[in-house]
Motif scaffolding. Sequence first.
Motif, PDB file in Angstrom:
ATOM      1  N   GLN A  50       0.848  -1.188   0.000  1.00 56.19           N
ATOM      2  CA  GLN A  50       0.000   0.000   0.000  1.00 56.19           C
ATOM      3  C   GLN A  50       0.890   1.247   0.000  1.00 56.19           C
ATOM      4  O   GLN A  50       1.809   1.368   0.812  1.00 56.19           O
ATOM      5  CB  GLN A  50      -0.910   0.006   1.238  1.00 56.19           C
ATOM      6  N   GLY A  51       0.617   2.152  -0.933  1.00 62.11           N
ATOM      7  CA  GLY A  51       1.404   3.373  -0.967  1.00 62.11           C
ATOM      8  C   GLY A  51       1.246   4.142  -2.256  1.00 62.11           C
ATOM      9  O   GLY A  51       0.356   3.872  -3.073  1.00 62.11           O
ATOM     10  N   MET A  52       2.123   5.108  -2.444  1.00 62.06           N
ATOM     11  CA  MET A  52       2.075   6.043  -3.575  1.00 62.06           C
ATOM     12  C   MET A  52       3.243   5.783  -4.513  1.00 62.06           C
ATOM     13  O   MET A  52       4.388   5.615  -4.062  1.00 62.06           O
ATOM     14  CB  MET A  52       2.148   7.478  -3.039  1.00 62.06           C
ATOM     15  N   ILE A  53       2.938   5.747  -5.821  1.00 67.62           N
ATOM     16  CA  ILE A  53       3.977   5.587  -6.842  1.00 67.62           C
ATOM     17  C   ILE A  53       3.937   6.820  -7.738  1.00 67.62           C
ATOM     18  O   ILE A  53       2.918   7.137  -8.348  1.00 67.62           O
ATOM     19  CB  ILE A  53       3.745   4.309  -7.670  1.00 67.62           C
ATOM     20  N   TRP A  54       5.052   7.530  -7.819  1.00 71.07           N
ATOM     21  CA  TRP A  54       5.124   8.811  -8.521  1.00 71.07           C
ATOM     22  C   TRP A  54       5.672   8.658  -9.937  1.00 71.07           C
ATOM     23  O   TRP A  54       6.433   7.738 -10.238  1.00 71.07           O
ATOM     24  CB  TRP A  54       6.007   9.789  -7.747  1.00 71.07           C
ATOM     25  N   ASP A  55       5.329   9.591 -10.798  1.00 64.81           N
ATOM     26  CA  ASP A  55       5.982   9.818 -12.102  1.00 64.81           C
ATOM     27  C   ASP A  55       6.184   8.549 -12.917  1.00 64.81           C
ATOM     28  O   ASP A  55       7.278   8.264 -13.403  1.00 64.81           O
ATOM     29  CB  ASP A  55       7.330  10.521 -11.886  1.00 64.81           C
ATOM     30  N   VAL A  56       5.119   7.786 -13.099  1.00 64.43           N
ATOM     31  CA  VAL A  56       5.230   6.548 -13.864  1.00 64.43           C
ATOM     32  C   VAL A  56       5.556   6.811 -15.339  1.00 64.43           C
ATOM     33  O   VAL A  56       5.984   5.896 -16.051  1.00 64.43           O
ATOM     34  CB  VAL A  56       3.934   5.715 -13.763  1.00 64.43           C
ATOM     35  N   GLN A  57       5.398   8.044 -15.781  1.00 69.28           N
ATOM     36  CA  GLN A  57       5.743   8.369 -17.172  1.00 69.28           C
ATOM     37  C   GLN A  57       7.237   8.234 -17.430  1.00 69.28           C
ATOM     38  O   GLN A  57       7.682   8.157 -18.585  1.00 69.28           O
ATOM     39  CB  GLN A  57       5.278   9.790 -17.535  1.00 69.28           C
TER      40      GLN A  57
ATOM     41  N   THR B 183       4.717  -6.519 -11.383  1.00 68.58           N
ATOM     42  CA  THR B 183       4.587  -7.885 -11.898  1.00 68.58           C
ATOM     43  C   THR B 183       4.237  -8.852 -10.777  1.00 68.58           C
ATOM     44  O   THR B 183       4.916  -8.897  -9.743  1.00 68.58           O
ATOM     45  CB  THR B 183       5.901  -8.346 -12.559  1.00 68.58           C
ATOM     46  N   LEU B 184       3.176  -9.621 -10.992  1.00 69.63           N
ATOM     47  CA  LEU B 184       2.814 -10.730 -10.121  1.00 69.63           C
ATOM     48  C   LEU B 184       3.096 -12.010 -10.885  1.00 69.63           C
ATOM     49  O   LEU B 184       2.462 -12.284 -11.897  1.00 69.63           O
ATOM     50  CB  LEU B 184       1.342 -10.630  -9.732  1.00 69.63           C
ATOM     51  N   THR B 185       4.074 -12.789 -10.434  1.00 71.53           N
ATOM     52  CA  THR B 185       4.544 -13.928 -11.208  1.00 71.53           C
ATOM     53  C   THR B 185       3.575 -15.100 -11.129  1.00 71.53           C
ATOM     54  O   THR B 185       2.585 -15.075 -10.384  1.00 71.53           O
ATOM     55  CB  THR B 185       5.919 -14.395 -10.697  1.00 71.53           C
ATOM     56  N   ASP B 186       3.899 -16.164 -11.880  1.00 66.79           N
ATOM     57  CA  ASP B 186       3.052 -17.360 -11.849  1.00 66.79           C
ATOM     58  C   ASP B 186       3.174 -18.108 -10.522  1.00 66.79           C
ATOM     59  O   ASP B 186       2.472 -19.096 -10.296  1.00 66.79           O
ATOM     60  CB  ASP B 186       3.374 -18.278 -13.022  1.00 66.79           C
ATOM     61  N   GLN B 187       4.064 -17.646  -9.652  1.00 68.10           N
ATOM     62  CA  GLN B 187       4.198 -18.206  -8.305  1.00 68.10           C
ATOM     63  C   GLN B 187       3.577 -17.271  -7.261  1.00 68.10           C
ATOM     64  O   GLN B 187       3.969 -17.268  -6.098  1.00 68.10           O
ATOM     65  CB  GLN B 187       5.667 -18.463  -7.979  1.00 68.10           C
ATOM     66  N   SER B 188       2.614 -16.462  -7.691  1.00 73.34           N
ATOM     67  CA  SER B 188       1.939 -15.533  -6.774  1.00 73.34           C
ATOM     68  C   SER B 188       0.472 -15.899  -6.631  1.00 73.34           C
ATOM     69  O   SER B 188      -0.162 -16.373  -7.579  1.00 73.34           O
ATOM     70  CB  SER B 188       2.066 -14.096  -7.289  1.00 73.34           C
ATOM     71  N   SER B 189      -0.068 -15.647  -5.423  1.00 80.77           N
ATOM     72  CA  SER B 189      -1.479 -15.918  -5.194  1.00 80.77           C
ATOM     73  C   SER B 189      -1.957 -15.123  -3.981  1.00 80.77           C
ATOM     74  O   SER B 189      -1.275 -15.066  -2.952  1.00 80.77           O
ATOM     75  CB  SER B 189      -1.712 -17.412  -4.949  1.00 80.77           C
ATOM     76  N   GLY B 190      -3.107 -14.496  -4.125  1.00 77.41           N
ATOM     77  CA  GLY B 190      -3.735 -13.834  -2.988  1.00 77.41           C
ATOM     78  C   GLY B 190      -3.022 -12.599  -2.493  1.00 77.41           C
ATOM     79  O   GLY B 190      -3.262 -12.158  -1.358  1.00 77.41           O
ATOM     80  N   ASN B 191      -2.157 -12.015  -3.311  1.00 77.14           N
ATOM     81  CA  ASN B 191      -1.469 -10.786  -2.912  1.00 77.14           C
ATOM     82  C   ASN B 191      -2.384  -9.586  -3.139  1.00 77.14           C
ATOM     83  O   ASN B 191      -3.238  -9.592  -4.031  1.00 77.14           O
ATOM     84  CB  ASN B 191      -0.179 -10.627  -3.712  1.00 77.14           C
ATOM     85  N   THR B 192      -2.189  -8.524  -2.355  1.00 77.73           N
ATOM     86  CA  THR B 192      -3.014  -7.328  -2.459  1.00 77.73           C
ATOM     87  C   THR B 192      -2.131  -6.115  -2.733  1.00 77.73           C
ATOM     88  O   THR B 192      -1.145  -5.889  -2.028  1.00 77.73           O
ATOM     89  CB  THR B 192      -3.818  -7.082  -1.167  1.00 77.73           C
ATOM     90  N   ILE B 193      -2.493  -5.349  -3.778  1.00 79.26           N
ATOM     91  CA  ILE B 193      -1.765  -4.124  -4.126  1.00 79.26           C
ATOM     92  C   ILE B 193      -2.743  -2.958  -4.114  1.00 79.26           C
ATOM     93  O   ILE B 193      -3.730  -2.958  -4.864  1.00 79.26           O
ATOM     94  CB  ILE B 193      -1.098  -4.239  -5.510  1.00 79.26           C
ATOM     95  N   ARG B 194      -2.491  -1.987  -3.252  1.00 82.14           N
ATOM     96  CA  ARG B 194      -3.323  -0.784  -3.178  1.00 82.14           C
ATOM     97  C   ARG B 194      -2.418   0.436  -3.376  1.00 82.14           C
ATOM     98  O   ARG B 194      -1.724   0.858  -2.453  1.00 82.14           O
ATOM     99  CB  ARG B 194      -4.047  -0.714  -1.840  1.00 82.14           C
ATOM    100  N   THR B 195      -2.420   0.954  -4.594  1.00 80.34           N
ATOM    101  CA  THR B 195      -1.630   2.143  -4.919  1.00 80.34           C
ATOM    102  C   THR B 195      -2.486   3.076  -5.775  1.00 80.34           C
ATOM    103  O   THR B 195      -3.663   2.801  -6.043  1.00 80.34           O
ATOM    104  CB  THR B 195      -0.352   1.781  -5.702  1.00 80.34           C
ATOM    105  N   ASN B 196      -1.889   4.154  -6.213  1.00 82.56           N
ATOM    106  CA  ASN B 196      -2.582   5.094  -7.110  1.00 82.56           C
ATOM    107  C   ASN B 196      -2.633   4.595  -8.547  1.00 82.56           C
ATOM    108  O   ASN B 196      -3.267   5.227  -9.394  1.00 82.56           O
ATOM    109  CB  ASN B 196      -1.880   6.452  -7.063  1.00 82.56           C
TER     110      ASN B 196
ATOM    111  N   ILE C 261      -5.253  -9.364  -5.807  1.00 87.59           N
ATOM    112  CA  ILE C 261      -6.201  -8.257  -5.689  1.00 87.59           C
ATOM    113  C   ILE C 261      -5.443  -6.948  -5.892  1.00 87.59           C
ATOM    114  O   ILE C 261      -4.373  -6.729  -5.310  1.00 87.59           O
ATOM    115  CB  ILE C 261      -6.872  -8.235  -4.312  1.00 87.59           C
ATOM    116  N   TYR C 262      -5.984  -6.053  -6.702  1.00 84.05           N
ATOM    117  CA  TYR C 262      -5.383  -4.729  -6.865  1.00 84.05           C
ATOM    118  C   TYR C 262      -6.463  -3.705  -7.085  1.00 84.05           C
ATOM    119  O   TYR C 262      -7.471  -3.973  -7.747  1.00 84.05           O
ATOM    120  CB  TYR C 262      -4.343  -4.704  -7.988  1.00 84.05           C
ATOM    121  N   GLU C 263      -6.245  -2.538  -6.471  1.00 81.43           N
ATOM    122  CA  GLU C 263      -7.262  -1.501  -6.508  1.00 81.43           C
ATOM    123  C   GLU C 263      -6.651  -0.165  -6.947  1.00 81.43           C
ATOM    124  O   GLU C 263      -5.495   0.099  -6.673  1.00 81.43           O
ATOM    125  CB  GLU C 263      -7.884  -1.322  -5.115  1.00 81.43           C
TER     126      GLU C 263
END
Length: 317
Positions: free
Chosen positions: A272-279, A288-301, A315-317
């Motif tokens: 959870q947090g802020m990611i700046w200047d993605v340009q 990236t959520l790899t093929d060895q990922s499951s049930g992870n949650t990402i809450r950013t802008n 999960i991502y919002e």
Amino acid sequence: MNKKTVLMVVGLSFITTVVVYLAMMYIFSGSADHEREGFVNAADFGAVAGDENDDAGAIQKAVDYSAEHNIGTVKVTGAERYRVADEVVVKQGVEIEFGRNTVVEVVGDFTVFTLEKNASMINGVIEISDSSFRSNVIRLDGEEQFWSWETTQVQGMTLINTSGENLGTGIQITADQTNEYVSFVDFDSITIVGFNRGIHLTATPSDGEPNFVNGNRFTDMTLEDCVECIVMEGAVTVPNEVSGNQFTNMQIQPTEKTESIMIVSGTNNYFQGMIWDVQLLSSNQPLTLTDQSSGNTIRTNLDATYILDDGTENIYE
């Protein structure tokens, strides 16, 4: 012998005793002073700020002394610069406390600080100025078997690579042998700037019992100008998992050198947090959520278009 002579002899004996006692106290005052004050000052073991000599040995001696005498705290303070050219192992039960404006300059290529369990680091700036550096600034090895009742923590530090090479790793956490684990360690208010990898958590397969990097807490982290900001390598579950780690109140500032914000394997990790200047990023999907990922949650802008999801039930919002 008359009374006056006796008094003179007694007086001289008393003075001599006091002088000898004070001399002995001066010679052996280190232990008494340290135990009375409740900390060890690295300067007492030869660390000299600003002289451009290697202070790693002096800091290690202070750590070893503190561990052996159960004193607990080693102080390297002041708005000063120290230089290290060799690894410092922070022993069990020892906390290194730097001043907020104390700078430790790293010269060479080596793991700078390795923490044993129940060891801690607080405050200060660790600066990598050597372009040959490709190692880790702070390293925790699962062979120590960090667990919930340990007091290990890292707090209030700035790790910065000013060499211009964006190499090395800020924080490295590894479990790569049978029955190794790093769990429930707290990392709080840390800034990491200019590395190849900012934070790297990895659990690799081994024969026998599982190993894992689970349940660690990263709070109020700032990552800037790293090629890969957060990397988590492992499997969805045992025998080598990286799961249940929490990253909250992050501030991430990429630059043109940044290739990835996060690469995530494992289960039930939380971001959870802020990611700046993605340009500024060359990748359109820097999370990236790899093929060895499951049930992870990402809450950013950032919305789902920035996420490459090869896993399940993320999960991502």
